[in-house]
Design a protein around this motif. Structure first.
Motif, PDB file in Angstrom:
ATOM      1  N   PHE A 125       0.819  -1.198   0.000  1.00 38.75           N
ATOM      2  CA  PHE A 125       0.000   0.000   0.000  1.00 38.75           C
ATOM      3  C   PHE A 125       0.857   1.253   0.000  1.00 38.75           C
ATOM      4  O   PHE A 125       1.946   1.272   0.574  1.00 38.75           O
ATOM      5  CB  PHE A 125      -0.898   0.041   1.243  1.00 38.75           C
ATOM      6  N   CYS A 126       0.353   2.294  -0.639  1.00 37.74           N
ATOM      7  CA  CYS A 126       0.940   3.615  -0.525  1.00 37.74           C
ATOM      8  C   CYS A 126      -0.221   4.599  -0.472  1.00 37.74           C
ATOM      9  O   CYS A 126      -1.348   4.272  -0.841  1.00 37.74           O
ATOM     10  CB  CYS A 126       1.899   3.916  -1.667  1.00 37.74           C
ATOM     11  N   PHE A 127       0.084   5.798   0.001  1.00 39.69           N
ATOM     12  CA  PHE A 127      -0.970   6.775   0.219  1.00 39.69           C
ATOM     13  C   PHE A 127      -0.517   8.152  -0.245  1.00 39.69           C
ATOM     14  O   PHE A 127       0.606   8.559   0.025  1.00 39.69           O
ATOM     15  CB  PHE A 127      -1.337   6.833   1.710  1.00 39.69           C
ATOM     16  N   ASN A 128      -1.413   8.841  -0.926  1.00 39.75           N
ATOM     17  CA  ASN A 128      -1.139  10.214  -1.328  1.00 39.75           C
ATOM     18  C   ASN A 128      -1.902  11.164  -0.424  1.00 39.75           C
ATOM     19  O   ASN A 128      -2.688  10.734   0.422  1.00 39.75           O
ATOM     20  CB  ASN A 128      -1.487  10.428  -2.807  1.00 39.75           C
ATOM     21  N   THR A 129      -1.670  12.445  -0.603  1.00 34.19           N
ATOM     22  CA  THR A 129      -2.438  13.448   0.122  1.00 34.19           C
ATOM     23  C   THR A 129      -3.311  14.271  -0.818  1.00 34.19           C
ATOM     24  O   THR A 129      -4.177  15.001  -0.366  1.00 34.19           O
ATOM     25  CB  THR A 129      -1.506  14.395   0.917  1.00 34.19           C
ATOM     26  N   THR A 176       0.396  11.778  -6.043  1.00 38.31           N
ATOM     27  CA  THR A 176       0.299  10.345  -6.331  1.00 38.31           C
ATOM     28  C   THR A 176       1.600   9.779  -6.887  1.00 38.31           C
ATOM     29  O   THR A 176       2.044   8.712  -6.465  1.00 38.31           O
ATOM     30  CB  THR A 176      -0.874  10.059  -7.285  1.00 38.31           C
ATOM     31  N   VAL A 177       2.228  10.465  -7.815  1.00 35.49           N
ATOM     32  CA  VAL A 177       3.469   9.962  -8.403  1.00 35.49           C
ATOM     33  C   VAL A 177       4.518   9.762  -7.309  1.00 35.49           C
ATOM     34  O   VAL A 177       5.192   8.729  -7.261  1.00 35.49           O
ATOM     35  CB  VAL A 177       3.989  10.887  -9.522  1.00 35.49           C
ATOM     36  N   ASP A 178       4.665  10.722  -6.422  1.00 36.03           N
ATOM     37  CA  ASP A 178       5.643  10.587  -5.332  1.00 36.03           C
ATOM     38  C   ASP A 178       5.295   9.404  -4.427  1.00 36.03           C
ATOM     39  O   ASP A 178       6.199   8.661  -4.006  1.00 36.03           O
ATOM     40  CB  ASP A 178       5.709  11.869  -4.504  1.00 36.03           C
TER      41      ASP A 178
END
Length: 122
Positions: free
Chosen positions: A105-109, A114-116
């Motif tokens: 899992f990864c999460f954006n703010t 999203t790319v980061d």
């Protein structure tokens, strides 16, 4: 490269009264720009926009997962950061873990981060 499932609230599912200066058209444009940035960065990402009903969202996620193998799931801030979506977030995590063992899992703010978020795990 890993196939990534990006999950976020559909712009028509958001109560914009909580977000001054944001509306459906603006958020839609930001999501489209974020998706374009993913493609430009070379990510193999499949977008999955959901509503706020946990049962319907779970069905949508299961349908999307049946279409292929995903090594990474990015769950957007609109799902994770609003207290009223805690049950929705919990259900998404549990269906992803049960249906796609080993998924990370990864999460954006925001759509712009999203790319980061993906780069941290791919």
């Amino acid at each position: 490269m890993a196939t990534i499932l990006t999950i976020g609230l559909h712009p028509n599912a958001i109560d914009y009264t909580r977000y001054p200066g944001l509306d459906e058209a603006t958020l839609t444009a930001r999501i489209e720009q974020g998706d374009a940035a993913l493609r430009a960065a070379g990510f193999d990402a499949v977008s999955c926009l959901i509503g706020t009903d946990p049962d319907a969202a779970e069905r949508t996620i299961r349908e999307r997962l049946s279409e292929g193998t995903f090594e990474l799931a990015m769950i957007g801030g609109g799902v994770r950061m609003a207290p009223e979506h805690t049950l929705l977030f919990e259900r998404l995590i549990n269906v992803l873990v049960a249906t796609a063992p080993g998924i990370r899992f990864c999460f954006n703010t925001s759509p712009e981060t999203t790319v980061d978020a993906l780069r941290r795990w791919v």
